[in-house]
Design a protein around this motif. Structure first.
Motif, PDB file in Angstrom:
ATOM      1  N   LEU A 279       0.840  -1.209   0.000  1.00  0.00           N
ATOM      2  CA  LEU A 279       0.000   0.000   0.000  1.00  0.00           C
ATOM      3  C   LEU A 279       0.872   1.256   0.000  1.00  0.00           C
ATOM      4  CD1 LEU A 279      -2.764  -1.046   2.554  1.00  0.00           C
ATOM      5  CD2 LEU A 279      -3.042  -0.710   0.085  1.00  0.00           C
ATOM      6  N   SER A 280       1.948   1.244   0.769  1.00  0.00           N
ATOM      7  CA  SER A 280       2.837   2.413   0.800  1.00  0.00           C
ATOM      8  C   SER A 280       3.502   2.605  -0.561  1.00  0.00           C
ATOM      9  CB  SER A 280       3.879   2.269   1.908  1.00  0.00           C
ATOM     10  OG  SER A 280       4.789   1.214   1.642  1.00  0.00           O
ATOM     11  N   ARG A 281       3.819   1.503  -1.240  1.00  0.00           N
ATOM     12  CA  ARG A 281       4.406   1.608  -2.577  1.00  0.00           C
ATOM     13  C   ARG A 281       3.408   2.216  -3.557  1.00  0.00           C
ATOM     14  NH1 ARG A 281       4.070  -1.278  -7.202  1.00  0.00           N
ATOM     15  NH2 ARG A 281       2.622  -2.729  -6.178  1.00  0.00           N
ATOM     16  N   ARG A 282       2.178   1.767  -3.497  1.00  0.00           N
ATOM     17  CA  ARG A 282       1.162   2.260  -4.426  1.00  0.00           C
ATOM     18  C   ARG A 282       0.839   3.735  -4.186  1.00  0.00           C
ATOM     19  NH1 ARG A 282      -3.406  -2.284  -3.992  1.00  0.00           N
ATOM     20  NH2 ARG A 282      -4.440  -0.985  -5.594  1.00  0.00           N
ATOM     21  N   ARG A 283       0.898   4.160  -2.953  1.00  0.00           N
ATOM     22  CA  ARG A 283       0.694   5.597  -2.675  1.00  0.00           C
ATOM     23  C   ARG A 283       1.839   6.425  -3.268  1.00  0.00           C
ATOM     24  NH1 ARG A 283      -1.059   3.444   2.660  1.00  0.00           N
ATOM     25  NH2 ARG A 283      -3.360   3.493   2.561  1.00  0.00           N
ATOM     26  N   ALA A 284       3.062   5.961  -3.070  1.00  0.00           N
ATOM     27  CA  ALA A 284       4.194   6.681  -3.645  1.00  0.00           C
ATOM     28  C   ALA A 284       4.107   6.711  -5.170  1.00  0.00           C
ATOM     29  CB  ALA A 284       5.506   6.045  -3.190  1.00  0.00           C
ATOM     30  N   MET A 285       3.660   5.616  -5.763  1.00  0.00           N
ATOM     31  CA  MET A 285       3.534   5.574  -7.215  1.00  0.00           C
ATOM     32  C   MET A 285       2.413   6.495  -7.713  1.00  0.00           C
ATOM     33  SD  MET A 285       4.289   1.579  -8.202  1.00  0.00           S
ATOM     34  CE  MET A 285       4.319   1.991  -9.954  1.00  0.00           C
ATOM     35  N   ALA A 286       1.357   6.670  -6.924  1.00  0.00           N
ATOM     36  CA  ALA A 286       0.295   7.598  -7.314  1.00  0.00           C
ATOM     37  C   ALA A 286       0.834   9.024  -7.390  1.00  0.00           C
ATOM     38  CB  ALA A 286      -0.862   7.511  -6.318  1.00  0.00           C
ATOM     39  N   VAL A 287       1.689   9.395  -6.424  1.00  0.00           N
ATOM     40  CA  VAL A 287       2.304  10.726  -6.456  1.00  0.00           C
ATOM     41  C   VAL A 287       3.253  10.823  -7.641  1.00  0.00           C
ATOM     42  CG1 VAL A 287       3.804  12.332  -5.223  1.00  0.00           C
ATOM     43  CG2 VAL A 287       2.057  11.036  -3.968  1.00  0.00           C
ATOM     44  N   GLN A 288       4.057   9.775  -7.851  1.00  0.00           N
ATOM     45  CA  GLN A 288       4.977   9.782  -8.982  1.00  0.00           C
ATOM     46  C   GLN A 288       4.229   9.934 -10.306  1.00  0.00           C
ATOM     47  OE1 GLN A 288       8.604   6.953 -10.073  1.00  0.00           O
ATOM     48  NE2 GLN A 288       6.659   5.988 -10.566  1.00  0.00           N
ATOM     49  N   ASP A 289       3.148   9.215 -10.481  1.00  0.00           N
ATOM     50  CA  ASP A 289       2.388   9.294 -11.730  1.00  0.00           C
ATOM     51  C   ASP A 289       1.871  10.711 -11.972  1.00  0.00           C
ATOM     52  OD1 ASP A 289       2.840   6.629 -12.129  1.00  0.00           O
ATOM     53  OD2 ASP A 289       0.850   5.970 -11.452  1.00  0.00           O
ATOM     54  N   TYR A 290       1.443  11.381 -10.901  1.00  0.00           N
ATOM     55  CA  TYR A 290       0.947  12.753 -11.041  1.00  0.00           C
ATOM     56  C   TYR A 290       2.081  13.686 -11.479  1.00  0.00           C
ATOM     57  CZ  TYR A 290      -1.719  16.988 -10.032  1.00  0.00           C
ATOM     58  OH  TYR A 290      -2.379  18.188 -10.136  1.00  0.00           O
ATOM     59  N   LEU A 291       3.247  13.521 -10.868  1.00  0.00           N
ATOM     60  CA  LEU A 291       4.382  14.374 -11.222  1.00  0.00           C
ATOM     61  C   LEU A 291       4.831  14.141 -12.660  1.00  0.00           C
ATOM     62  CD1 LEU A 291       6.500  14.079  -7.936  1.00  0.00           C
ATOM     63  CD2 LEU A 291       4.952  15.931  -8.598  1.00  0.00           C
ATOM     64  N   LEU A 292       4.868  12.878 -13.071  1.00  0.00           N
ATOM     65  CA  LEU A 292       5.288  12.581 -14.439  1.00  0.00           C
ATOM     66  C   LEU A 292       4.272  13.098 -15.446  1.00  0.00           C
ATOM     67  CD1 LEU A 292       6.676   8.922 -14.095  1.00  0.00           C
ATOM     68  CD2 LEU A 292       7.904  11.098 -13.905  1.00  0.00           C
ATOM     69  N   ALA A 293       2.990  13.028 -15.111  1.00  0.00           N
ATOM     70  CA  ALA A 293       1.949  13.516 -16.017  1.00  0.00           C
ATOM     71  C   ALA A 293       1.988  15.027 -16.165  1.00  0.00           C
ATOM     72  CB  ALA A 293       0.577  13.081 -15.507  1.00  0.00           C
TER      73      ALA A 293
ATOM     74  N   SER B  22      13.711  10.075 -14.531  1.00  0.00           N
ATOM     75  CA  SER B  22      15.050  10.139 -13.947  1.00  0.00           C
ATOM     76  C   SER B  22      15.140  11.145 -12.804  1.00  0.00           C
ATOM     77  CB  SER B  22      16.075  10.502 -15.027  1.00  0.00           C
ATOM     78  OG  SER B  22      15.770  11.766 -15.602  1.00  0.00           O
ATOM     79  N   GLN B  23      14.136  11.999 -12.655  1.00  0.00           N
ATOM     80  CA  GLN B  23      14.148  13.007 -11.593  1.00  0.00           C
ATOM     81  C   GLN B  23      13.504  12.502 -10.308  1.00  0.00           C
ATOM     82  OE1 GLN B  23      12.406  16.167 -14.470  1.00  0.00           O
ATOM     83  NE2 GLN B  23      13.509  17.352 -12.939  1.00  0.00           N
ATOM     84  N   VAL B  24      12.980  11.297 -10.314  1.00  0.00           N
ATOM     85  CA  VAL B  24      12.200  10.812  -9.181  1.00  0.00           C
ATOM     86  C   VAL B  24      12.832   9.542  -8.604  1.00  0.00           C
ATOM     87  CG1 VAL B  24       9.931  10.055  -8.386  1.00  0.00           C
ATOM     88  CG2 VAL B  24      10.100  11.734 -10.251  1.00  0.00           C
ATOM     89  N   THR B  25      13.004   9.524  -7.285  1.00  0.00           N
ATOM     90  CA  THR B  25      13.363   8.310  -6.560  1.00  0.00           C
ATOM     91  C   THR B  25      12.182   7.941  -5.675  1.00  0.00           C
ATOM     92  OG1 THR B  25      15.721   8.838  -6.538  1.00  0.00           O
ATOM     93  CG2 THR B  25      14.932   7.282  -4.879  1.00  0.00           C
ATOM     94  N   LEU B  26      11.771   6.695  -5.753  1.00  0.00           N
ATOM     95  CA  LEU B  26      10.591   6.231  -5.026  1.00  0.00           C
ATOM     96  C   LEU B  26      10.995   5.170  -4.014  1.00  0.00           C
ATOM     97  CD1 LEU B  26       7.160   5.472  -6.620  1.00  0.00           C
ATOM     98  CD2 LEU B  26       8.196   3.821  -5.064  1.00  0.00           C
ATOM     99  N   ARG B  27      10.567   5.369  -2.779  1.00  0.00           N
ATOM    100  CA  ARG B  27      10.840   4.397  -1.724  1.00  0.00           C
ATOM    101  C   ARG B  27       9.534   4.110  -0.976  1.00  0.00           C
ATOM    102  NH1 ARG B  27      15.964   6.409   1.706  1.00  0.00           N
ATOM    103  NH2 ARG B  27      14.336   7.698   2.636  1.00  0.00           N
ATOM    104  N   PHE B  28       9.476   2.963  -0.297  1.00  0.00           N
ATOM    105  CA  PHE B  28       8.262   2.652   0.466  1.00  0.00           C
ATOM    106  C   PHE B  28       8.638   1.912   1.732  1.00  0.00           C
ATOM    107  CE2 PHE B  28       8.978  -0.201  -3.064  1.00  0.00           C
ATOM    108  CZ  PHE B  28       8.897  -1.484  -2.528  1.00  0.00           C
ATOM    109  N   HIS B  29       7.892   2.222   2.800  1.00  0.00           N
ATOM    110  CA  HIS B  29       8.300   1.782   4.144  1.00  0.00           C
ATOM    111  C   HIS B  29       7.205   1.036   4.893  1.00  0.00           C
ATOM    112  CE1 HIS B  29      11.700   4.662   3.767  1.00  0.00           C
ATOM    113  NE2 HIS B  29      10.793   5.435   3.204  1.00  0.00           N
TER     114      HIS B  29
END
Length: 307
Positions: A226-240, A246-253
């Motif tokens: 779930l933490s990974r999917r939340r981070a990916m939702a933010v990443q998808d918004y930024l990329l869109a 290459s500007q984004v590092t994604l981690r989940f905890h």
């Protein structure tokens, strides 16, 4: 004769030391306005001393700053006054309190409330008066006249209207919440829009680290996903909206780093979040081109905390 001479010396010794006064002549007074999306400045050169200016950073109110290349003022503090001008009989000075003197070229920086009082005084025709003393103990007064202030202040306000909503210190560490589900809500998108606007205005801020978090409602593997999917939702918004992978590092905890204890529904909602850290990353050397996709890491290293 000797006794009369000693008596005169005693009288002069008891008189207060004459103040050293620094003030630009009325006919030479000039207020200067400069700035950009990150900072606006409204200042006046002070003849034979240095300069004084009001400085307003994005996301903040103005402060008053006095600068000089000389080391005339000693240590300690100075008093700020919105002083009545000589042509304003019956008015008293407004004492705005003291401010500690610095050791660098910036001799003092006021609080925001003190700067506001000085600006209001200048708009009323008062002088800005800085009262301190030299390193040898001699009184020193620096005056800024209000002549031509009104027009310059209008230009300064026009500059301030174009400032970004936040400055780098304010936006460098932030977070967006996921109170319900895995989709970004309106407040989260508004926060990310401010972040994107800042990165567009300052291309040197070119990297985003995302750290996804969950509450402890599920098992550890589910929470980590779930933490990974939340981070990916933010990443998808930024990329869109214009960022490169290459500007984004994604981690989940997962549930490892709660903001608050997971003891209530409200607390669990606070813990469902993505922490965001902006940074300036130097371009990779030509021999080692940037990766084609963002880094995705499961890590137990704690994220930075928002300011």
């Amino acid at each position: 004769m000797r006794q009369r001479y000693l008596a005169l010396l005693s009288v002069f010794a008891s008189l207060p030391a004459l103040a050293m006064n620094f003030q630009t002549r009325l006919e030479n007074v000039e207020w200067k306005v400069a700035g950009d999306q990150f900072e606006c400045r409204l200042g006046q050169p002070v003849a034979n001393f240095g300069s004084a200016e009001f400085v307003r950073r994005a996301g903040e109110q103005a402060v008053f700053r006095l600068t000089s290349a000389s080391r005339l003022l000693g240590t300690g503090s100075a008093t700020l006054l919105a002083a009545a001008a000589p042509w304003q009989p019956g008015r008293g000075d407004i004492n705005l309190g003291s401010v500690r003197l610095g050791h660098g070229e910036a001799l003092l920086t006021s609080s925001q409330s003190q700067a506001s009082g000085l600006i209001n005084g200048l708009l009323e025709g008062r002088m800005t008066l800085v009262r301190s003393q030299s390193g040898s103990g001699q009184p020193v007064e620096i005056r800024l006249l209000s002549a031509r202030f009104g027009q310059a202040f209008g230009e300064y306000q026009a500059c301030a209207a174009k400032l970004l909503p936040m400055n780098y210190d304010q936006i460098r560490l932030s977070e967006v919440g996921f109170p319900r589900g895995l989709e970004l809500d309106a407040p989260a998108k508004a926060r990310l829009d401010k972040l994107l606007a800042f990165m567009k205005a300052d291309p040197s801020v070119n990297h985003v680290q995302l750290d996804g978090h969950s509450d402890n409602s599920g098992n550890r593997l589910v929470n980590r996903d779930l933490s990974r999917r939340r981070a990916m939702a933010v990443q998808d918004y930024l990329l869109a909206h214009g960022l490169n992978e290459s500007q984004v590092t994604l981690r989940f905890h997962g549930e490892s780093y709660p903001l608050v204890t997971n003891s209530t529904a409200a607390n669990r909602a606070r813990n469902r979040r993505v922490s965001i850290e902006l940074s300036r990353v130097a371009a990779a050397p030509s021999a080692a081109p940037a990766a084609d996709s963002s880094a995705v890491l499961a890590t137990d290293k704690p994220p930075a905390k928002p300011l």
